[in-house]
Enzyme design. Structure first.
Site, PDB file in Angstrom:
ATOM      1  N   ASP A  24       0.767  -1.188  -0.062  1.00  0.00           N
ATOM      2  CA  ASP A  24       0.030   0.051  -0.144  1.00  0.00           C
ATOM      3  C   ASP A  24       0.888   1.169  -0.043  1.00  0.00           C
ATOM      4  O   ASP A  24       0.641   2.209   0.630  1.00  0.00           O
ATOM      5  CB  ASP A  24      -0.852   0.019   1.448  1.00  0.00           C
ATOM      6  CG  ASP A  24      -1.722  -1.331   1.469  1.00  0.00           C
ATOM      7  OD1 ASP A  24      -1.984  -1.867   0.263  1.00  0.00           O
ATOM      8  OD2 ASP A  24      -1.872  -1.669   2.612  1.00  0.00           O
ATOM      9  N   GLU A 220     -11.119  -0.649  -3.464  1.00  0.00           N
ATOM     10  CA  GLU A 220     -10.280  -0.102  -2.445  1.00  0.00           C
ATOM     11  C   GLU A 220      -9.027   0.810  -2.690  1.00  0.00           C
ATOM     12  O   GLU A 220      -9.181   1.145  -3.973  1.00  0.00           O
ATOM     13  CB  GLU A 220      -9.714  -1.051  -1.551  1.00  0.00           C
ATOM     14  CG  GLU A 220      -8.532  -1.911  -2.188  1.00  0.00           C
ATOM     15  CD  GLU A 220      -8.025  -3.041  -1.630  1.00  0.00           C
ATOM     16  OE1 GLU A 220      -8.751  -3.557  -0.454  1.00  0.00           O
ATOM     17  OE2 GLU A 220      -7.323  -3.803  -1.993  1.00  0.00           O
TER      18      GLU A 220
END
Length: 337
Positions: A24, A220
């Site tokens: 991420d 997401e």
């Protein structure tokens, strides 16, 4: 012969630009330096902090700076995911989620914010950002519009099938009344309606009274860019362990929407796997090259052993068909200038 080869290598990079686990990735450019923040889950860095922190001058050569966030009291059993940092009036704000470990656990995730006087931290948690009627809220992304107003995009679960949408994690936007307070007037940005974003079929969800969903979809990692007067909300979709995982987008005329989904069942358009070479590229951020001329996607992709999500970069092109990453690449590429 060695000298020309060495000179050529110095002018190129090859993904991953950093070996090892760095999920991420978010990159903040501050002055002439880049700061990269990565998820640590429940783990801690060597200095006892949360979120791996790196620094670079060129997006290719990175050096470790330890951890970014001082662990809040009583948080030892929680996972910390997806940090993103913005600067406002001299203070650096880090947005992230923390919650009960594995996806689908009985303890959900909630957004939080921490602050620091320096981009490298350390950051101290100062507030929660509760979202009403949501037990699973992750991947906060703060965006400043042209009038100076801040907004927060994030991902949250939807368990209904209203209007033909799949149940699963979708994207939402809300206005920030301050850097630590939501207006609590959210609008849905995008929900799943394409087959490629499926996370798992017949998925048991303890978080929702042990219900089993025939199809559970995931969208997401929102990241917003304003381009030619329009707002592009990029996101990652599907199961991050699979080769379907990748980056797509939707578009709006106004920051709060409505956002138009022009995607299809064919899969992610901006960034997607390359069979035999790159698996599961996504959960990205955007930044500019050192000379300010080229936009780069910073993302993770799995190593061959599927033991680490490694740090990668590639340019983004704004084409007549929409934004497209010039990658994912796995061979030598010209270095950012």
């Amino acid at each position: 012969m060695r000298q020309p080869l060495a000179a050529a290598a110095a002018r190129t990079y090859t993904n991953p630009v950093l070996a090892g686990n760095f999920p991420d990735p978010f990159v903040l450019k501050h002055g002439k330096r880049y700061y990269a923040f990565g998820t640590t889950g429940r783990g801690r860095t060597a200095d006892g902090r949360i979120f791996t922190l790196l620094q670079s001058e060129n997006l290719v050569d990175w050096r470790p700076l330890g951890g970014a966030l001082t662990p809040p009291a009583g948080s030892e059993e929680f996972d910390f995911w997806a940090p993103e940092v913005v600067e406002h009036e001299g203070t650096f704000y880090m947005y992230y989620s923390r919650g009960g470990g594995a996806i689908g656990a009985t303890v959900g995730h909630q957004l939080h914010v921490a602050t620091s006087s320096k981009p490298e931290g350390p950051y101290t948690e100062i507030a929660a950002l509760p979202v009403p009627d949501s037990q699973f809220t992750i991947d906060a992304h703060a965006f400043k519009d042209t009038d100076g107003q801040w907004y927060l995009f994030y991902a949250r679960d939807f368990t209904d099938t209203n209007d033909g949408y799949y149940p699963g994690t979708g994207l939402v936007v809300d206005r920030l009344t301050s850097m630590t307070q939501l207006a609590n007037a959210p609008r849905t940005v995008l929900r799943a309606r394409h087959s490629w974003t499926i996370f798992e079929a017949n998925r048991l969800m303890p978080l929702y009274d042990n219900r089993t969903f025939a199809q559970w979809h995931t969208m997401e990692g929102p990241f917003v860019r304003r381009h030619d007067g329009k707002y592009y909300c990029f996101f990652s979709g599907a199961n991050f362990l699979t080769d379907r995982y990748g980056v797509d987008y939707c578009v709006a005329e106004h920051i709060m929407g409505p956002y138009v989904d022009s995607g299809s069942d064919a899969g992610a358009r901006v960034l997607h796997s390359v069979p035999g070479h790159v698996r599961g590229p996504g959960h990205h951020s955007h930044t500019m090259s050192p000379d300010g001329r080229t936009e780069y996607l910073v993302y993770h992709a799995w190593n061959a052993a599927m033991t680490a999500r490694e740090l990668c970069i590639d340019p983004l092109a704004w084409t007549a068909d929409g934004p497209r990453c010039l990658g994912p690449t796995y061979t030598p590429q010209p270095r950012p200038r």
